[in-house]
Scaffold this motif. Structure first.
Motif, PDB file in Angstrom:
ATOM      1  N   ALA A   1       0.714  -1.055   0.046  1.00  0.00           N
ATOM      2  CA  ALA A   1      -0.078  -0.063   0.058  1.00  0.00           C
ATOM      3  C   ALA A   1       0.737   1.145   0.161  1.00  0.00           C
ATOM      4  N   LEU A   2       1.910   1.321   0.771  1.00  0.00           N
ATOM      5  CA  LEU A   2       2.916   2.358   0.889  1.00  0.00           C
ATOM      6  C   LEU A   2       3.707   2.623  -0.462  1.00  0.00           C
ATOM      7  N   CYS A   3       4.002   1.545  -1.341  1.00  0.00           N
ATOM      8  CA  CYS A   3       4.586   1.669  -2.475  1.00  0.00           C
ATOM      9  C   CYS A   3       3.553   2.184  -3.350  1.00  0.00           C
ATOM     10  N   GLN A   4       2.417   1.799  -3.434  1.00  0.00           N
ATOM     11  CA  GLN A   4       1.552   2.307  -4.531  1.00  0.00           C
ATOM     12  C   GLN A   4       1.206   3.656  -4.161  1.00  0.00           C
ATOM     13  N   LEU A   5       1.199   4.019  -3.025  1.00  0.00           N
ATOM     14  CA  LEU A   5       0.919   5.633  -2.813  1.00  0.00           C
ATOM     15  C   LEU A   5       2.264   6.589  -3.315  1.00  0.00           C
ATOM     16  N   LEU A   6       3.476   6.089  -2.912  1.00  0.00           N
ATOM     17  CA  LEU A   6       4.700   6.922  -3.140  1.00  0.00           C
ATOM     18  C   LEU A   6       5.102   6.696  -4.542  1.00  0.00           C
ATOM     19  N   SER A   7       4.517   5.492  -5.243  1.00  0.00           N
ATOM     20  CA  SER A   7       5.159   5.601  -6.789  1.00  0.00           C
ATOM     21  C   SER A   7       4.161   6.057  -7.793  1.00  0.00           C
TER      22      SER A   7
END
Length: 223
Positions: A58-64
């Motif tokens: 979830a964090l990767c999808q937000l940051l990317s």
């Protein structure tokens, strides 16, 4: 090279011991929404995914999404690589017990191949006929002001910042309600339903549902 590591640990060597041998500046930040703005100054972002792969995704999808974020490297335990998919948004991964040589090589490679980021105005987000002013906390469709609550506004902003990208319910919960929120994902569904109602029948389809995954805002669906 400046590296930001999102982790619950206070020391990066507790996540990847080999990082103590690498010539780089590492800053550990808690994986909470208040920390995300710091990624703009990082050459590489590392996400500690050893204990919770779903939150790391979830964090990767937000940051990317369309943020001023450098390439992302996931830090995994043995077996974790088997579940990582391209739609996570990570540029690479490294095992927590990697050698200094391997870790250094991966950091250099993702840094070299990272594309130039486009500068996005901080106070204005445009998605087709939708215009969001993050300073005034307003959202308009073709100039018509939408009457949104604070959470509805933050939810719409998160989707607009990541337009075209599917955000999981957990990613939206973490971004809008915070990682410590104890309610379930149904909260997101309820707020999406209210948002669609306020967008009106002409634009409610802009927020698409991806079954069993989450939601996305897609201006290609705009009529």
């Amino acid at each position: 090279m400046r590296v930001i590591m999102f982790t619950r640990e206070d020391d990066a060597t507790a996540v990847v011991p080999a990082i103590s041998f690498i010539d780089c500046q590492v800053e550990c930040l808690k994986p909470i929404p208040a920390s995300y703005a710091a990624v703009g100054g990082a050459d590489v972002v590392m996400v500690d995914a050893r204990s919770d792969l779903m939150r790391a995704r979830a964090l990767c999808q937000l940051l990317s999404g369309p943020m001023d974020c450098g390439p992302i490297i996931l830090v995994l335990q043995d077996g974790g690589a088997a579940v990582v998919q391209p739609d996570w948004g990570a540029a690479d991964f490294v095992m927590s017990q990697a050698t200094p040589a391997e870790l250094g090589a991966r950091l250099r490679l993702v840094h070299v191949r990272a594309p130039e980021s486009e500068t996005i105005p901080e106070d204005r987000i445009e998605a087709g006929d939708l215009v969001i002013d993050t300073t005034a906390y307003t959202a308009r469709i073709r100039g018509t002001l939408l009457d949104l609550t604070y959470k509805e506004f933050e939810l719409l902003k998160a989707l607009a910042l990541n337009q075209g990208r599917v955000l999981t319910r957990q990613a939206l919960l973490d971004e809008v309600w915070g990682e410590d929120y104890i309610g379930g994902s149904r909260t997101v569904d309820v707020h999406v339903r209210r948002l669609r109602a306020k967008l009106g029948t002409e634009y409610d389809h802009l927020i698409g549902t991806v079954r069993n995954v989450g939601y996305r805002l897609d201006i290609s669906e705009q009529q």
